[in-house]
Enzyme design. Structure first.
Site, short mmCIF file in Angstrom:
data_model
loop_
_atom_site.label_atom_id
_atom_site.label_comp_id
_atom_site.label_asym_id
_atom_site.label_seq_id
_atom_site.Cartn_x
_atom_site.Cartn_y
_atom_site.Cartn_z
N ASP A 64 34.45 45.35 28.16
CA ASP A 64 35.53 44.42 27.86
C ASP A 64 35.35 44.02 26.39
O ASP A 64 34.28 44.24 25.81
CB ASP A 64 35.41 43.20 28.78
N ASP A 66 36.93 40.73 24.50
CA ASP A 66 36.82 39.31 24.16
C ASP A 66 35.72 38.63 24.97
O ASP A 66 35.71 38.69 26.21
CB ASP A 66 38.17 38.61 24.41
N THR A 133 40.44 46.36 27.06
CA THR A 133 40.79 44.96 27.00
C THR A 133 42.04 44.64 27.79
O THR A 133 42.94 45.49 27.92
CB THR A 133 41.00 44.52 25.53
N GLY A 134 42.10 43.43 28.29
CA GLY A 134 43.29 42.96 29.00
C GLY A 134 44.33 42.42 28.05
O GLY A 134 45.38 41.92 28.49
N LYS A 169 43.52 48.16 34.44
CA LYS A 169 42.11 48.32 34.08
C LYS A 169 41.37 49.11 35.16
O LYS A 169 40.61 50.03 34.86
CB LYS A 169 41.45 46.96 33.88
N ASP A 184 32.66 39.73 30.77
CA ASP A 184 32.27 38.33 30.93
C ASP A 184 33.06 37.61 32.01
O ASP A 184 32.58 36.66 32.62
CB ASP A 184 32.48 37.56 29.61
#
Length: 229
Positions: A64, A66, A133-134, A169, A184
């Site tokens: 991931d 961020d 990343t989302g 994802k 995270d």
């Protein structure tokens, strides 16, 4: 004349009860039993993760972005103040995503040291690394790939994958046969579990703008010690 150490000690012992009665309770305090009654989290170090991979062939792994690879709260704080100071609506605005990507806001994001150690370890093994990343990509291109490549000195860098949803994802993790996914957020761990791969939690910094804080280890995943930075 200076008093002897024994005399001073005797005076303190005599005055002890009086001092104890006069002292205010500054905080509730904690017993040793309470300190030891911590959650049964599966803690691991980067070295321990590396040890579990010894003898295994090169693999594809994912990160991931961020709060896992980059401490990017400065970008998100900027966006919130500019587009929706009193709400989280800015996260739904294409203008915000276009702004931070085309104007290279991530040059102000801080690379996490735990990510540096993990990336170095996987590169040394010859593993293929994907950054997933989302975030929404927005229009006008993106500078996140270049920011990560520069921050971590990655020579062969895959373009960052923008999924914009947990469902996308999971699909990417499955299609590219990833073996490990670091993240995270609870959604990162759920995505890895749904894809049938190994979830490993990187702890989010306490001063991250992404609230509330996640419950590390809640799914039984491994959690990397000292990984907030």
């Amino acid at each position: 004349m200076r008093r002897s150490l024994a005399a001073i000690s005797a005076l303190l012992l005599l005055a002890g009860p009086a001092f104890a009665e006069d002292l205010p309770n500054l905080n509730p305090g904690v017993t040793t039993s309470e300190l030891l009654a911590t959650a049964p989290v599966h803690w691991v170090s980067v070295d321990q993760i590396a040890a579990t991979l010894e003898g295994q062939p090169a693999m594809a792994v994912g990160f991931d972005v961020d709060d896992t690879v980059l401490f990017s709260s400065p970008c998100f704080y900027y966006g919130k103040m500019k587009y929706s100071p009193t709400s989280e609506d800015y996260l739904k605005m294409d203008a915000f995503w276009t702004d931070i990507h085309t104007n290279n806001c991530d040059q102000y994001s801080v690379p996490k040291e735990v990510a540096r150690k993990l990336i170095d370890m996987h590169e040394a093994r010859g593993d293929e690394i994907f950054f997933i990343t989302g975030r929404t990509r927005g229009t006008g291109g993106e500078t996140l790939t270049g920011a990560i490549k520069k921050a971590f000195g990655i020579e062969k860098m895959n373009d960052v994958v923008f999924t914009a949803s947990s469902e996308n994802k999971v699909e990417f993790l499955r299609e590219h046969k990833l073996k490990i996914y670091y993240g995270d957020a609870d959604s990162d761990m759920k995505a890895a579990i749904a894809a049938g791969i190994r979830p490993i939690r990187v702890m989010r910094a306490q001063n991250s703008t992404y609230k509330p804080e996640p419950k590390n280890g809640k799914f039984g995943e491994e959690v990397i010690v000292d990984s907030t930075n």
